[in-house]
Design a protein around this motif. Structure first.
Motif, mmCIF file in Angstrom:
data_model
loop_
_atom_site.group_PDB
_atom_site.id
_atom_site.type_symbol
_atom_site.label_atom_id
_atom_site.label_comp_id
_atom_site.label_asym_id
_atom_site.label_seq_id
_atom_site.Cartn_x
_atom_site.Cartn_y
_atom_site.Cartn_z
ATOM 1 N N UNK A 4 44.423 52.115 40.416
ATOM 2 C CA UNK A 4 45.601 52.131 41.386
ATOM 3 C C UNK A 4 44.943 53.300 42.486
ATOM 4 N N UNK A 56 42.549 52.224 45.106
ATOM 5 C CA UNK A 56 43.097 51.553 46.034
ATOM 6 C C UNK A 56 43.750 52.504 47.147
ATOM 7 N N UNK A 58 36.584 41.652 35.024
ATOM 8 C CA UNK A 58 38.146 41.668 35.470
ATOM 9 C C UNK A 58 38.422 42.833 36.322
ATOM 10 N N UNK A 96 37.177 42.132 39.787
ATOM 11 C CA UNK A 96 37.920 41.303 40.151
ATOM 12 C C UNK A 96 39.096 41.886 40.991
ATOM 13 N N UNK A 97 39.930 42.822 39.954
ATOM 14 C CA UNK A 97 41.255 43.526 40.599
ATOM 15 C C UNK A 97 41.063 44.366 41.659
ATOM 16 N N UNK A 104 38.109 45.285 43.683
ATOM 17 C CA UNK A 104 36.969 45.425 44.962
ATOM 18 C C UNK A 104 37.478 44.313 45.997
ATOM 19 N N UNK A 159 34.992 39.169 47.094
ATOM 20 C CA UNK A 159 35.248 39.119 45.676
ATOM 21 C C UNK A 159 36.248 37.733 45.224
ATOM 22 N N UNK A 160 37.080 37.547 46.350
ATOM 23 C CA UNK A 160 37.985 36.283 46.171
ATOM 24 C C UNK A 160 36.816 35.010 46.018
ATOM 25 N N UNK A 197 35.189 34.936 42.616
ATOM 26 C CA UNK A 197 35.786 34.547 41.228
ATOM 27 C C UNK A 197 36.678 33.403 41.369
ATOM 28 N N UNK A 198 36.368 32.575 42.738
ATOM 29 C CA UNK A 198 37.119 31.296 42.945
ATOM 30 C C UNK A 198 36.201 30.336 43.137
ATOM 31 N N UNK A 199 34.943 30.792 43.914
ATOM 32 C CA UNK A 199 34.239 29.552 44.027
ATOM 33 C C UNK A 199 32.792 30.165 44.392
#
Lengths: 215, 286
Positions: free
Chosen positions: B213, B216, B232, B235-236, B238, B265-266, B269-271
């Protein structure tokens, strides 16, 4: 704790309501365009479908990124799953509003038969009301409101059945083309109502964690 | 201090002035521009041909299996590898366009702008207050020290927990509090970048979430680079992720880290684009 994640989840949740408002307006305008044979309004509904699709893709992308990156659990996980399903229903309803608007034609006034036109108009309003109620239930995560939806959906099914009957009774007074289009429009409205009921199921799933089917 | 050092400082000031407006748009000047970076320890390769950009006010995560050179890479950003005997750095690390490895650049000046937080909280055996004030005192800080200490502790989300024990030993704090104290100590000297090498790996889950937190919050003002073996966590927290991987030359008995993929990062972790990234983030190896 995890404030950034929860803020983003809240924004996502609100965007579902925003998307719902666009779809609701599309259904209302499509109904009106049909009733008044208003080509311009019908065109507006069809053009507006892109904005709905864009929002759908945006919400879906953000929801997927959250699943991949935030490892949501419990209520957060259920909410994201409910959102993903719900926007599917909304996107489909938007497409159905597009279909209804595309029936409006310059050379062919669909609603010329009085008893039938009243029924189609009523169907349009009833399905929009159902969606509206479903969106209210979504915004407040109100499970009691969601449960009233079943009864409203029955009314729509009745209207749809009556539309069929009236059309048969008036079959000599209309053309095959008009009759076909009216059946299709009725079917589109009835499908919109089903999607609204599905949304209510998503709310129940989010609130209780139970997968129950309303119909 | 020689000419290079002075121009480095001037460059930073210019960049800070330029960033007072809205958040930097895509394509804004990078904080770090790394090109063809390599590191050797005692003649053996540890890292080869890394190129990436670190953007301002973002969190850039470095992930990858053990021994892939994550810590070696992050230590290049503030010349911490200089402290390891036999370490050689090749290629370019530009900080706001300035080569921090150029002849005449003072590593101490570099480290003042680019702070670091380590895996194990390492407060000095002094009071909470003195830990935060330490760097500023060395730098000859002329302002209100009480105010600086309070501001730094607030920014590190620690003030409410320690305001009544500022004169107590920092070693009496919990592990999570000690780590936030180290972050407060790092930001008290007003750096531009904070490097974090596994900042939460010695902490319990709640203390870990607090650090996440806090990151951020901090990224509103600082650029952050974090090494983590917890993907993880990457992923959360960055915005961008660099995936490093170990290459092995069996014949020569050598292994070194390479950068396999660097991106949003998205996307990572997704593609992910590279099969090795896909296999690593989905837990198929590593």
């Amino acid at each position: 704790m995890r404030e950034t994640f929860h803020r983003e989840l809240e924004r996502l949740d609100q965007d579902v309501v925003r998307m719902g408002a666009l779809v609701e307006a599309a259904i209302e305008n499509a109904t009106l365009a049909l009733a008044e044979n208003d080509l311009e309004l019908a065109r507006k509904v069809m053009d507006g479908d892109d904005a709905i699709d864009d929002l759908f893709l945006d919400i879906e992308k953000r929801a997927l990124a959250m699943l991949a990156q935030q490892q949501p659990v419990a209520g957060d996980l259920r909410l994201i799953v409910a959102i993903l399903r719900c926007v599917n229903d909304l996107e489909r309803s938007g497409d159905l509003a597009f279909n209804i608007a595309s029936v409006v034609r310059k050379d062919l006034e669909i609603i010329t038969l009085k008893p039938v036109s009243a029924l189609v108009y009523e169907l349009g309003h009833a399905s929009r009301r159902l969606l509206s109620k479903s969106l209210d239930a979504w915004a407040d995560k109100d499970i009691a409101l969601a449960e009233e939806m079943d009864q409203l959906d029955d009314e729509i099914d009745d209207l749809y059945a009556r539309l069929f009957k009236e059309l048969f009774a008036l079959s000599r007074e209309t053309t095959f083309e008009v009759a076909m289009n009216l059946v299709l429009v009725g079917r589109y409205f009835e499908r919109i109502a089903d999607h609204a009921v599905n949304m209510a199921e998503r709310i129940r799933y989010f609130v209780t964690g139970n997968e129950e089917h309303l119909g | 201090m020689n000419e290079n050092t002075i121009s480095l400082e001037e460059n930073i000031t210019a960049t800070e002035r330029g960033s007072e407006g809205p958040a930097p748009a895509f394509g804004a000047p990078s904080v770090f521009t790394v090109r063809g970076l390599g590191v050797h320890y005692g003649g053996l390769p540890a890292l080869r041909d890394v190129s990436l950009d670190v953007q301002p006010r973002e969190i850039t995560a470095i992930i990858g299996p053990s021994g892939c050179g994550k810590s070696t890479l992050i230590r290049c950003f503030n010349r911490m590898n200089d402290l390891i005997p036999g370490a050689e750095v090749s290629g370019e690390v530009l900080y706001h366009g300035e080569d921090i490895y150029a002849a005449g650049v003072d590593p101490v000046t570099v480290r003042r702008r680019i702070g670091m937080v380590f895996q194990r909280p390492n407060p000095f055996p002094k009071s909470v207050y003195d830990n935060v004030a330490f760097g500023a005192r060395i730098n000859g800080y002329k302002g209100d020290m009480d105010e600086l200490v309070e501001r730094s502790l607030r920014r590190a989300a620690l003030w409410d927990e320690v305001k009544s024990k500022l004169r107590k030993s920092a070693l009496a704090l919990s592990g999570g509090q000690q780590q936030r104290l180290c972050i407060a100590r790092a930001i008290a000297v007003e750096p531009d970048v904070i490097l974090m090498d596994e900042p939460a790996s010695a902490l319990d889950p709640i203390a870990t979430v607090r650090i996440e937190d806090l990151m951020q919050e901090l990224k509103q003002e600082y650029s952050i680079v974090i090494v983590t073996h917890n993907m993880q966590q990457a992923a959360r927290v960055s915005d961008r992720t660099a995936f490093l991987y170990t290459e092995v030359d069996e014949a020569a008995g050598q292994r070194w880290g390479i950068l396999v993929e660097f991106g949003d990062t998205s996307d990572i972790f997704t593609r992910p684009r590279d099969k090795r990234t896909e296999d690593y983030v989905s837990g198929r190896f590593g």
